[in-house]
Write a protein that holds these residues in place. Structure first.
Motif, short mmCIF file in Angstrom:
data_model
loop_
_atom_site.label_atom_id
_atom_site.label_comp_id
_atom_site.label_asym_id
_atom_site.label_seq_id
_atom_site.Cartn_x
_atom_site.Cartn_y
_atom_site.Cartn_z
N ARG A 30 0.71 -1.33 0.38
CA ARG A 30 0.12 0.13 0.04
C ARG A 30 0.60 1.13 0.09
NH1 ARG A 30 -5.04 -0.53 1.11
NH2 ARG A 30 -5.24 1.63 1.92
N ASP A 31 0.06 1.83 -0.70
CA ASP A 31 0.86 3.56 -0.50
C ASP A 31 1.32 4.37 1.15
OD1 ASP A 31 1.02 4.79 -3.28
OD2 ASP A 31 -1.31 4.48 -3.02
N ASP A 32 2.93 5.11 0.78
CA ASP A 32 2.59 5.39 3.00
C ASP A 32 2.24 6.79 2.64
OD1 ASP A 32 3.29 5.68 4.92
OD2 ASP A 32 4.95 5.20 5.00
N ILE A 33 0.83 6.93 2.18
CA ILE A 33 0.40 8.19 2.62
C ILE A 33 0.07 8.85 3.56
CG2 ILE A 33 1.53 8.79 0.05
CD1 ILE A 33 -1.73 8.41 -0.99
N PRO A 34 -0.69 10.01 3.95
CA PRO A 34 -1.79 10.46 4.98
C PRO A 34 -3.26 9.98 4.46
CG PRO A 34 -0.27 11.85 4.81
CD PRO A 34 0.40 10.91 3.93
N GLY A 35 -3.50 9.78 5.38
CA GLY A 35 -5.31 9.34 4.91
C GLY A 35 -5.81 8.14 4.06
N ILE A 36 -4.89 6.91 4.55
CA ILE A 36 -5.18 5.72 4.07
C ILE A 36 -5.19 5.01 4.96
CG2 ILE A 36 -5.03 6.03 1.52
CD1 ILE A 36 -2.80 4.38 1.58
N ALA A 37 -5.99 4.14 4.83
CA ALA A 37 -5.20 2.94 6.00
C ALA A 37 -4.78 1.44 5.67
CB ALA A 37 -7.63 2.11 5.64
N THR A 105 -1.64 -4.00 -13.84
CA THR A 105 -1.55 -2.34 -14.21
C THR A 105 -2.06 -2.59 -12.61
OG1 THR A 105 -2.20 -2.45 -16.42
CG2 THR A 105 -2.35 -0.60 -15.38
N LEU A 106 -1.14 -1.65 -11.95
CA LEU A 106 -1.54 -1.57 -10.26
C LEU A 106 -2.27 -0.07 -10.43
CD1 LEU A 106 -1.47 -2.65 -7.25
CD2 LEU A 106 0.31 -1.93 -7.47
N THR A 107 -3.25 0.36 -10.16
CA THR A 107 -3.56 1.37 -9.80
C THR A 107 -3.51 2.00 -8.69
OG1 THR A 107 -5.56 1.23 -9.45
CG2 THR A 107 -4.66 1.72 -11.86
N GLU A 108 -2.81 1.76 -7.20
CA GLU A 108 -3.19 2.13 -6.46
C GLU A 108 -2.54 1.13 -5.43
OE1 GLU A 108 -6.72 1.64 -3.93
OE2 GLU A 108 -7.71 2.31 -5.74
N GLY A 109 -1.35 1.88 -4.80
CA GLY A 109 -0.01 1.11 -4.00
C GLY A 109 1.61 1.46 -5.02
N VAL A 110 2.02 0.57 -3.84
CA VAL A 110 3.80 0.23 -4.55
C VAL A 110 3.95 -1.08 -5.99
CG1 VAL A 110 5.74 0.79 -4.29
CG2 VAL A 110 3.98 1.72 -2.06
N LYS A 111 3.63 -1.81 -5.53
CA LYS A 111 3.84 -3.08 -6.16
C LYS A 111 2.81 -3.77 -5.62
CE LYS A 111 8.02 -4.62 -4.04
NZ LYS A 111 8.99 -5.32 -4.26
N LEU A 112 2.69 -4.78 -6.69
CA LEU A 112 2.40 -6.19 -6.10
C LEU A 112 3.12 -7.31 -6.42
CD1 LEU A 112 -0.85 -5.57 -9.12
CD2 LEU A 112 -1.05 -6.55 -6.17
N ASP A 113 2.93 -8.38 -5.84
CA ASP A 113 4.19 -9.44 -5.58
C ASP A 113 2.98 -10.90 -5.52
OD1 ASP A 113 6.63 -10.75 -5.61
OD2 ASP A 113 7.70 -9.44 -5.22
N TRP A 114 4.40 -11.78 -5.11
CA TRP A 114 3.63 -13.32 -4.84
C TRP A 114 4.55 -13.69 -3.53
CZ3 TRP A 114 -0.71 -15.01 -7.00
CH2 TRP A 114 -1.00 -15.42 -8.05
N PHE A 115 3.48 -14.22 -3.24
CA PHE A 115 4.24 -14.30 -1.13
C PHE A 115 4.21 -15.92 -1.01
CE2 PHE A 115 4.70 -10.02 -1.11
CZ PHE A 115 5.59 -10.00 -0.35
N ARG A 116 4.97 -16.67 -0.72
CA ARG A 116 4.80 -17.80 0.13
C ARG A 116 4.10 -18.10 1.20
NH1 ARG A 116 4.29 -22.03 -2.79
NH2 ARG A 116 4.92 -23.29 -0.51
N PRO A 117 4.07 -18.61 1.30
CA PRO A 117 3.01 -18.75 3.52
C PRO A 117 3.32 -18.46 3.86
CG PRO A 117 1.89 -20.31 1.75
CD PRO A 117 2.25 -20.25 1.07
N GLU A 118 5.08 -19.46 4.21
CA GLU A 118 6.13 -19.46 5.11
C GLU A 118 6.27 -17.95 5.27
OE1 GLU A 118 7.63 -21.85 2.07
OE2 GLU A 118 5.67 -21.51 3.08
#
Length: 142
Positions: A30-37, A105-118
């Motif tokens: 997520r973006d690191d900006i004021p006003g968002i959860a 095409t990400l329009t909100e946030g910084v990036k998308l990535d895949w993560f293993r559960p561990e």
């Protein structure tokens, strides 16, 4: 039916736990900006319900708006509380998708990535998402 009335007035949101065939989960930073959860944290794609919108309608819209993503097998799982976020109650959905996160095409946030559960326990995640992942994956997978 009467017990649903008070809850329907609470701010509601929806997120999608999207898993690929390798067992990885798609998260966005997520973006690191004021006003968002939950600024600057890794989270699942999703967002708040617009007035009159169901959680299912919201997650379909949010996936499209945030990442241009459409999934065919969206399943509603459960609800989790999110007292520190923009929604009091978040409906958690699950789906599968096997694409490359970099192709979205990400329009909100910084990036998308895949993560293993561990690897999820080492990420800076919102508390509501930690609870949702515990319920979805079970404690043995992370």
């Amino acid at each position: 039916m009467g017990t649903d009335q008070p809850q329907s007035k609470l701010p509601r949101g929806a997120v999608a736990l999207i898993e690929n065939s390798r067992g990885e989960l798609l998260l966005h930073l997520r973006d690191d900006i004021p006003g968002i959860a939950w600024p600057g944290r890794w989270s699942a794609l999703g967002g708040g319900c617009d007035p009159g919108e169901s959680p299912r309608e919201a997650i379909v819209r949010e996936l499209d708006e945030e990442a241009g993503l459409a999934v065919e097998d969206l399943v509603e799982l459960f609800e989790v509380p999110d007292p520190g976020g923009s929604s009091d109650v978040v409906t958690v959905f699950a789906a599968t998708w096997n694409g490359d996160a970099r192709d979205l095409t990400l329009t909100e946030g910084v990036k998308l990535d895949w993560f293993r559960p561990e690897h999820l326990s080492s990420l800076n995640l919102p508390p509501f998402l930690r609870e949702a992942l515990r319920r979805y994956l079970g404690d043995c997978r992370w």
